[in-house]
Every structure is written in C-alpha cells, then in structure tokens.
Scaffold this motif. Sequence first.
Motif, PDB file in Angstrom:
ATOM      1  N   GLN A 186       1.002   2.735   2.513  1.00 32.21           N
ATOM      2  CA  GLN A 186       0.777   2.554   1.079  1.00 32.21           C
ATOM      3  C   GLN A 186       1.536   3.602   0.265  1.00 32.21           C
ATOM      4  N   ASP A 198      -4.017  -1.075  -3.252  1.00 33.41           N
ATOM      5  CA  ASP A 198      -4.349  -0.207  -2.107  1.00 33.41           C
ATOM      6  C   ASP A 198      -5.575  -0.719  -1.357  1.00 33.41           C
ATOM      7  N   ARG A 230       2.950  -6.045   1.652  1.00 30.92           N
ATOM      8  CA  ARG A 230       3.180  -4.969   0.677  1.00 30.92           C
ATOM      9  C   ARG A 230       4.595  -4.416   0.806  1.00 30.92           C
ATOM     10  N   LEU A 277      -0.151  -5.113   5.161  1.00 27.35           N
ATOM     11  CA  LEU A 277       0.814  -4.026   4.979  1.00 27.35           C
ATOM     12  C   LEU A 277       2.238  -4.562   4.970  1.00 27.35           C
ATOM     13  N   ARG A 307      -2.777   4.317   4.920  1.00 26.96           N
ATOM     14  CA  ARG A 307      -2.472   5.086   3.703  1.00 26.96           C
ATOM     15  C   ARG A 307      -1.036   5.610   3.716  1.00 26.96           C
ATOM     16  N   ASP A 355       4.556   3.124  -2.386  1.00 29.88           N
ATOM     17  CA  ASP A 355       4.334   3.575  -3.765  1.00 29.88           C
ATOM     18  C   ASP A 355       5.434   4.522  -4.222  1.00 29.88           C
ATOM     19  N   HIS A 364       0.011  -2.160  -6.916  1.00 34.48           N
ATOM     20  CA  HIS A 364      -0.675  -2.575  -5.695  1.00 34.48           C
ATOM     21  C   HIS A 364      -2.071  -1.962  -5.734  1.00 34.48           C
TER      22      HIS A 364
END
Length: 168
Positions: A55, A78, A89, A86, A52, A59, A76
């Motif tokens: 993420q 999540d 991302r 990851l 997280r 973000d 995305h």
Amino acid sequence: MYYKLTVVQFSKMLRNLSVILDKAQSFADSKKVDIGVLLNSRLAVDQFNLIRQVQISTDISKLAVARLTAKEAPKHEDDETTLAELQVRIQSVLDYLAGFSEADFAESATRPITQPRWEGKTLTGEEFAIQWAIPNVHFHITTAYAILRHNGVEVGKKDYLGEMPYKS
C-alpha cells in the motif's frame, strides 16, 4: 529527467513487485501455506506487514508524481486484505502513471513540495524526488521483497531488479 526517475522507474518497480507477489502465491500454493500468513508477515514487530508495504509503495509512487506535476492522484482506501486486491491496486497505480508524459514534469524541479506530515515545511521538486520519493519507494518495495524472502519465497535480486535494458 524527473519523468524517467519517477514514472518510468516507479512503474518498473511496481511491475517487479507484482511479479514477486505472484511468486508468493505460487509458493503458498505449492507449500500449502495460507497466503494470509505471508500477507500479514513483517520483518520486525515495529514494522508494517506485507500488505501495508505494498500500500505504501503504491501511495508514494502515485502521490510523488502527483505532487511533482501538480495533479490529483487517485485515492485508495487501504482496505486490501487479499493478494488479488493488492494486484488490482498495483495495476490501478500503473494505469495512473501511464497517463503522464515528460512534458508534465516541465516545472517539477523547482516546484515547492509539501505534505501534511511536514508541518508547513517544503522541499524543491528536485530535493523531494531524489531525497524523499525515490528512496521511499525503493525502501518499501525492498521491505516487501525481504518479508517474502525471509518467509522462504524463492525470489532473488533479478526478481527485484526486473528486466534490464542491456545493449549488445
């Protein structure tokens, strides 16, 4: 100025985060530790886990730049559960950030910025960048770093800071 404070700096920090995650994979491989243990680790029971933190740092990076430039950011879901996901991302956000130029930020200092959690309140672009976006990106990347360091991954300040543009 806001281009350098956001796009340039966020890109550097996300690349550093990617390197730190590579070191986590090497650590897990060498110690025969399931990488999932590291990905789901947290510093405190009321903090987010490593997944997280990554993420959120991506973000904030993409959404801050999008808000400052009045452009759309990629979405995305999540749903990442692996280190490889990851890394994908992070790279997708780096690719997004690479599409901006200084000219995109021409009116960002005075642009009113809001987001859903602020219940109709706004900040100027300058206030948003300096007092909200930049500290938040650094907070979540630092927390990801600290989670890994706490679990024994051999990372240090140089990994966090990355390459420096030293002059001779």
